[in-house]
Scaffold this motif. Sequence first.
Motif, PDB file in Angstrom:
ATOM      1  N   LYS A   9       1.162  -1.738   0.028  1.00  0.00           N
ATOM      2  CA  LYS A   9      -0.065   0.012  -0.039  1.00  0.00           C
ATOM      3  C   LYS A   9       0.974   0.806  -0.226  1.00  0.00           C
ATOM      4  O   LYS A   9       0.122   2.208  -0.553  1.00  0.00           O
ATOM      5  CB  LYS A   9      -1.104   0.254   1.149  1.00  0.00           C
ATOM      6  N   SER A  10       2.275   1.535   0.517  1.00  0.00           N
ATOM      7  CA  SER A  10       2.745   2.021   0.897  1.00  0.00           C
ATOM      8  C   SER A  10       3.613   2.677   0.058  1.00  0.00           C
ATOM      9  O   SER A  10       3.322   4.090  -0.705  1.00  0.00           O
ATOM     10  CB  SER A  10       3.962   2.269   2.094  1.00  0.00           C
ATOM     11  N   MET A  11       4.057   1.651  -0.943  1.00  0.00           N
ATOM     12  CA  MET A  11       4.971   1.972  -1.657  1.00  0.00           C
ATOM     13  C   MET A  11       3.573   2.230  -2.969  1.00  0.00           C
ATOM     14  O   MET A  11       4.385   2.989  -4.269  1.00  0.00           O
ATOM     15  CB  MET A  11       5.043   0.237  -2.336  1.00  0.00           C
TER      16      MET A  11
ATOM     17  N   TYR B 110       4.552  -9.538   0.759  1.00  0.00           N
ATOM     18  CA  TYR B 110       6.082  -8.600   0.183  1.00  0.00           C
ATOM     19  C   TYR B 110       6.938  -8.259   0.800  1.00  0.00           C
ATOM     20  O   TYR B 110       8.390  -8.082   0.677  1.00  0.00           O
ATOM     21  CB  TYR B 110       5.736  -6.863  -1.207  1.00  0.00           C
ATOM     22  N   ARG B 111       6.444  -8.040   2.046  1.00  0.00           N
ATOM     23  CA  ARG B 111       7.161  -7.732   3.405  1.00  0.00           C
ATOM     24  C   ARG B 111       8.044  -8.637   3.917  1.00  0.00           C
ATOM     25  O   ARG B 111       9.392  -8.443   4.324  1.00  0.00           O
ATOM     26  CB  ARG B 111       6.467  -6.641   4.061  1.00  0.00           C
ATOM     27  N   ASP B 112       7.078  -9.701   3.943  1.00  0.00           N
ATOM     28  CA  ASP B 112       7.857 -11.079   4.894  1.00  0.00           C
ATOM     29  C   ASP B 112       8.591 -11.564   3.569  1.00  0.00           C
ATOM     30  O   ASP B 112      10.361 -12.242   3.743  1.00  0.00           O
ATOM     31  CB  ASP B 112       6.674 -12.003   4.581  1.00  0.00           C
TER      32      ASP B 112
ATOM     33  N   LEU C 108      -3.172  10.034   2.660  1.00  0.00           N
ATOM     34  CA  LEU C 108      -3.161   9.800   3.871  1.00  0.00           C
ATOM     35  C   LEU C 108      -2.730   8.068   3.788  1.00  0.00           C
ATOM     36  O   LEU C 108      -3.274   7.165   3.791  1.00  0.00           O
ATOM     37  CB  LEU C 108      -4.339   9.916   4.937  1.00  0.00           C
ATOM     38  N   ASP C 109      -1.224   7.803   4.112  1.00  0.00           N
ATOM     39  CA  ASP C 109      -0.873   6.203   4.637  1.00  0.00           C
ATOM     40  C   ASP C 109      -1.060   6.309   6.242  1.00  0.00           C
ATOM     41  O   ASP C 109      -1.055   7.076   7.135  1.00  0.00           O
ATOM     42  CB  ASP C 109       1.217   6.210   4.188  1.00  0.00           C
ATOM     43  N   GLU C 110      -1.654   4.496   6.458  1.00  0.00           N
ATOM     44  CA  GLU C 110      -1.628   4.676   7.295  1.00  0.00           C
ATOM     45  C   GLU C 110      -2.695   5.008   8.274  1.00  0.00           C
ATOM     46  O   GLU C 110      -2.812   5.135   9.438  1.00  0.00           O
ATOM     47  CB  GLU C 110      -0.441   4.362   8.600  1.00  0.00           C
ATOM     48  N   ALA C 111      -3.305   5.017   7.942  1.00  0.00           N
ATOM     49  CA  ALA C 111      -4.865   5.922   7.703  1.00  0.00           C
ATOM     50  C   ALA C 111      -5.565   4.870   8.965  1.00  0.00           C
ATOM     51  O   ALA C 111      -7.159   5.834  10.149  1.00  0.00           O
ATOM     52  CB  ALA C 111      -6.126   6.104   7.135  1.00  0.00           C
TER      53      ALA C 111
HETATM   54 MG   LIG Z   1       2.233   0.849   4.536  1.00  0.00          MG
END
Ligand SMILES: [Mg+2]
Lengths: 271, 274
Positions: free
Chosen positions: A56-58, A224-226, A127-130
């Motif tokens: 999402k952040s990406m 993706y993070r893992d 807005l990220d991490e909303a």
């Molecule tokens: Mg994120």
Amino acid sequence: MEFNIYESSRDVFLDTVNTKDYIQLDRVSNIYQSLKDSITKPLKMILLYGKPGTGKSMFLTKLHDSLLSSHAAHLYSTPILDESEFFKTLAQDLYGMEYSGELNFTQFMKVVNNKELNGPVIPLILLDEAQLYSSSMMEKIRLLSDTRKVKFIIALHKTEKEDLIAKEHFQTRIWESIKLENASTTELMIYIQKKLMKANCLDTANMFSIKSINLIHKITDGNYRDTNKLMYTLFDIYLHYQQNNPNQINGSQVSNKIIEMSAIHTGLINA
Amino acid sequence: MLNINDLEIRQKNYKLKSYIRYFMIFIILIIISIFAVFLFNYNSVSTVDTNTNILKNKESSLTQDTKIKKQETAEHSNIIKKEITIDKPQEEVIITKEEKLKLFPSLDFIRKIQSSTLNYYEDNTNIQKSVTKKEISIEKKKTIISEASEEKKVVEKPILPIETKNIINIKRKNSNDDIGHVITRFKVNNNPALSLFIAKKYYQLKEYENAYNYALITNEINNNIEASWIIFAKSLVKLKKKDMAIKTLKRYINYSHSSQAKLLLNEILTGKFK
Ligand SMILES: [Mg+2]
Ligand SMILES: Nc1ncnc2c1ncn2[C@@H]1O[C@H](COP(=O)(O)OP(=O)(O)O)[C@@H](O)[C@H]1O
């Protein structure tokens, strides 16, 4: 400094969000296109959701970057939790207005209502991490959207709270909601290989057969993070072997044993 | 920080554990299947017991009907003679082939052994031992009951060349064996495919009444099985109930338009099938 293939490959998978690392994945680019389209539609809000590590952040960062040339767009990667601080930042970003004292919601609404739009495009706030914003804050954000003088794109984790927010506040307001998912095996293969190739690590990119990818997918579920964590450790272990006993590693095919060792080290496998 | 040695050890343990898991699953599966086989055998022993009773009753009632059946029973007895010679050398039985009349009183007794010999093929000796006692007591009773009807048979029995009988006997043994098996299985799960199989088998064995019964049973479970109607009608013809066979087939054809049924009906009407 000398180029070390394992070291470079390892650093490819540092968990950072940087638009130059963005990988074009079919599914993601489709969503990306539809999101870009929906920005020009008269929608009040766009909700982007998905489990942690689904990109999402990406995604939001990439969107922000590509919008900048044509749009007034502002990305808030970390939530501004203080209300006054939040409205002051908005006033600054949207209208270039600086406030030294407090700025509450009523005051800010007045400012927004008095401003006329510069042309047909509504400025965007990403807005990220909303999910970290309070419910009352979200309600205020919604009221701001209703003025149609500013548009919000909101990314949040798929948590129970997020569901609640979605239900209570956005049911009728959010016109577009987009879900990001974990990678499929094919996507994971593309992700890993493209990432390595981008960093000129062709040799390590060729180490990943579909079998190895299947094992990695089994361990990370395509998150993706893992996957980043696992791959980082994997190349760290390769680097370690290369420096200590190089005859233990085979550079043409990634070893399942080392994949599993990495999974154990990162806690993705319990052993 | 990476601790490669520790990681290597943990990875090895992890692999070992996963192998052990597969191994355990394998072992458990084997244990379960052994257990299942054991249970199945145990069940079949006790049910065959009751089966034999039923079979015997049927046999004695059927003997009055047709000569074919009498031949069969004669054949039955012949097998048993053979088996007994193998199992426990009984002098009286071996004596002669021509002097059959002497053997007749024991015929029924022998027949009973025959039905219980079904068991010998399938069962573990351990289980067998415990069961045989029961069987023997049941058999004794039966010999007394059916001796009367037995005498009639004896008189009418045609003397057939022994060699041909022997060949047939071997086949018969196996089929009866099969049927016993299948009947027990059918009783457990009421699967129409099994009852249909039994009907077909009985038809092959020319036991038309049994074939008729099982076709009927199959039909009660599922009346859409074409083959059950066919066997039913064929058995009716064989049981000299041609009219009823025709009526049944016509009804079925009306309802299903089965081409096989039409074919059979045609054959019956033209007398091709008798
Ligand atoms: Mg994120
Ligand atoms: N399309 C992509 N291209 C390159 N890297 C990506 C992509 N999607 C996700 N990632 C990487 O995966 C990791 C997790 O993604 P992130 O956007 O932080 O997930 P989320 O915000 O959903 O928790 C980041 O390191 C990011 O660089």
